[in-house]
Enzyme design. Structure first.
Site, PDB file in Angstrom:
ATOM      1  N   THR A   1       0.830  -1.200   0.000  1.00 42.56           N
ATOM      2  CA  THR A   1       0.000   0.000   0.000  1.00 42.56           C
ATOM      3  C   THR A   1       0.868   1.254   0.000  1.00 42.56           C
ATOM      4  O   THR A   1       1.997   1.239   0.482  1.00 42.56           O
ATOM      5  CB  THR A   1      -0.984   0.006   1.201  1.00 42.56           C
ATOM      6  OG1 THR A   1      -1.965   1.017   0.984  1.00 42.56           O
ATOM      7  CG2 THR A   1      -0.295   0.245   2.536  1.00 42.56           C
TER       8      THR A   1
ATOM      9  N   GLU B   1       3.555  -2.511 -18.151  1.00 40.69           N
ATOM     10  CA  GLU B   1       2.087  -2.597 -18.259  1.00 40.69           C
ATOM     11  C   GLU B   1       1.628  -1.926 -19.542  1.00 40.69           C
ATOM     12  O   GLU B   1       0.553  -2.212 -20.055  1.00 40.69           O
ATOM     13  CB  GLU B   1       1.419  -1.916 -17.060  1.00 40.69           C
ATOM     14  CG  GLU B   1       1.218  -2.834 -15.880  1.00 40.69           C
ATOM     15  CD  GLU B   1       0.376  -2.194 -14.787  1.00 40.69           C
ATOM     16  OE1 GLU B   1       0.880  -1.272 -14.130  1.00 40.69           O
ATOM     17  OE2 GLU B   1      -0.769  -2.618 -14.594  1.00 40.69           O
TER      18      GLU B   1
HETATM   19  C1  LIG Z   1      -3.970  -2.337 -12.455  1.00 40.96           C
HETATM   20  N1  LIG Z   1      -2.571  -2.194 -12.409  1.00 40.96           N
HETATM   21  C2  LIG Z   1      -1.873  -1.355 -11.585  1.00 40.96           C
HETATM   22  N2  LIG Z   1      -0.760  -0.758 -12.096  1.00 40.96           N
HETATM   23  C3  LIG Z   1      -0.050   0.122 -11.365  1.00 40.96           C
HETATM   24  N3  LIG Z   1      -0.378   0.478 -10.109  1.00 40.96           N
HETATM   25  C4  LIG Z   1      -1.460  -0.087  -9.572  1.00 40.96           C
HETATM   26  C5  LIG Z   1      -2.244  -1.033 -10.264  1.00 40.96           C
HETATM   27  N4  LIG Z   1      -3.233  -1.443  -9.444  1.00 40.96           N
HETATM   28  C6  LIG Z   1      -3.070  -0.755  -8.277  1.00 40.96           C
HETATM   29  N5  LIG Z   1      -2.023   0.077  -8.359  1.00 40.96           N
HETATM   30  C7  LIG Z   1      -1.514   1.043  -7.346  1.00 40.96           C
HETATM   31  O1  LIG Z   1      -2.095   0.749  -6.096  1.00 40.96           O
HETATM   32  C8  LIG Z   1      -2.856   1.867  -5.602  1.00 40.96           C
HETATM   33  C9  LIG Z   1      -4.046   1.389  -4.825  1.00 40.96           C
HETATM   34  O2  LIG Z   1      -3.629   0.775  -3.631  1.00 40.96           O
HETATM   35  P1  LIG Z   1      -3.020   1.575  -2.380  1.00 40.96           P
HETATM   36  O3  LIG Z   1      -3.713   2.898  -2.297  1.00 40.96           O
HETATM   37  O4  LIG Z   1      -1.538   1.711  -2.622  1.00 40.96           O
HETATM   38  O5  LIG Z   1      -3.346   0.676  -1.211  1.00 40.96           O
HETATM   39  C10 LIG Z   1      -3.209   2.643  -6.877  1.00 40.96           C
HETATM   40  O6  LIG Z   1      -3.483   3.992  -6.596  1.00 40.96           O
HETATM   41  C11 LIG Z   1      -1.941   2.462  -7.710  1.00 40.96           C
HETATM   42  O7  LIG Z   1      -0.944   3.366  -7.294  1.00 40.96           O
END
Ligand SMILES: CNc1ncnc2c1ncn2[C@@H]1O[C@H](COP(=O)(O)O)[C@@H](O)[C@H]1O
Ligand SMILES: [Zn+2]
Length: 357
Positions: free
Chosen positions: A112, A222
């Site tokens: 996170t 990605e």
């Molecule tokens: C789909 N592919 C992805 N590619 C890149 N980053 C991603 C993601 N999926 C999630 N996140 C990253 O995780 C955050 C949410 O969780 P936390 O707020 O950190 O707990 C998103 O804001 C992004 O920064």
């Protein structure tokens, strides 16, 4: 029984098998793994307090089924507005752990992004403390209710750097991770919208993490960005998330580097990083015995779970139940946690192996 019914039955048996299998989850974003029901409840609470302006719009965004990569990041922005209170962070952490435990995940590396918010008095540190409180609560509740499966769930934390952040903010996150090492923080992740920012902004922070002995995983490939992939491979992180869009020469390079890849089927398909499951690089990775681990990425945002991701591997790439067991067992090699925990997980898999031959 019709062939459709037979197929349905076979799928049910497979999913049940995948659920029973002890599993390791190494790529799960906290705010991407929240239950829809909880998000809707939080949205209603914010609506009543007047802290969001349009509940119907928020509800529609949360419940939307198919999302492009950019729509995912719009949803994250909405989620982040809903999870600005420490108590909400603690609650979602607890629930996410309960959900993984319910499907026999024995080790969860949750990641996170520490956030600060002047309005709610949140600092990066207090955010992480709220997450840690959620981990403690989950352990207590699971033990009290005897909801834990035979092996229990071990949880460790990675702190993420968001690609929107500055070099200084990233360094602050790494420093926090180092201070929180004794509380279960085991590494650093670089994530966020792949079309935003330049990953080199974070190189000083990532290098610092490495110098201090904190393992690093990078979201890589990605979207089409060959220069960035090249530089990320040269950095040689401890693991790579996704690694979908690589050039021919980069696949060859990766093959020699043997950096473990975190594979997230549903996420890659939903966001269009991979055109179809037949085109997924898992086929090549698996065939060449490349180090990999199957993960969920965002189980809430993509309405999936780890058992389903294993079932997708089985049905799409013709893997046997024993192959799935081997995949789950091998994942212990790639965890960032301390050696004794690795050995503990190895013992769990060795203990159940006779049931999975
Ligand atoms: C789909 N592919 C992805 N590619 C890149 N980053 C991603 C993601 N999926 C999630 N996140 C990253 O995780 C955050 C949410 O969780 P936390 O707020 O950190 O707990 C998103 O804001 C992004 O920064
Ligand atoms: Zn991710």
């Amino acid at each position: 029984m019709s062939s459709n019914q037979a197929q349905h039955r076979a799928r049910e048996i497979l999913v049940r098998y995948c659920k029973r299998l002890p599993k390791i989850e190494l790529h799960a974003h906290l705010n991407g793994s929240i239950r829809d029901s909880t998000l809707l409840e939080l949205a209603q609470e914010h609506d009543q307090r007047g802290t969001i302006s349009s509940y119907p719009n928020v509800r529609e965004i949360i419940l939307k089924e198919d999302r492009s990569l950019q729509e995912c990041f719009k949803l994250f922005d909405v989620i982040h507005v809903l999870t600005t209170d420490h108590s909400f962070i603690t609650r979602i952490t607890k629930e996410v752990i309960e959900d993984f435990a319910a499907e026999n995940v024995v080790y969860l590396e949750l990641r996170t992004t520490p956030k600060s918010n002047v309005l709610t008095g949140m600092t990066k540190r207090s955010y992480v403390e709220a997450v840690l409180a959620g981990i403690t609560k989950a352990n207590l509740v699971l033990c009290e209710n005897h909801q834990l499966h035979a092996h229990g769930i071990q949880v460790r934390l990675l702190l993420s750097i968001d690609r929107r952040e500055t070099t200084d903010q990233a360094i602050e996150t790494v420093k926090l991770a180092l201070e929180m090492k004794s509380h279960g923080v085991v590494g650093i992740d670089l994530s966020g919208n792949p079309v935003t920012g330049n990953w080199k902004t974070f190189l000083p922070a990532l290098t610092y993490a490495r110098q201090c002995g904190l393992p690093v995983t990078l979201h890589c490939g990605e979207v089409h960005n060959p220069d960035e992939v090249e530089e990320m491979l040269a950095f040689h992180p401890d693991r790579l998330g996704h690694a979908c869009v690589l050039q021919e020469s980069q696949w060859e390079r990766l093959h020699n580097l043997r950096i473990p890849v975190e594979v997230c089927f549903t996420s890659n398909l939903r966001t269009g990083c991979v055109k179809s499951i037949c085109d997924h690089h898992f086929a090549w990775l698996y065939k060449t015995h490349y180090p990999l681990v199957i993960c969920t990425d965002d189980r809430g945002v993509f309405s999936t779970n780890l058992s389903s991701e294993y079932a997708i591997a089985a049905t799409s790439f013709d893997l046997s139940e024993h192959d799935l067991f081997e995949l789950a067992k091998n994942a212990t090699r790639f965890i960032f946690a301390e050696e004794p925990l690795k050995r503990h997980l190895d013992r769990i898999f060795a203990g159940v192996e006779p049931n999975y031959r």
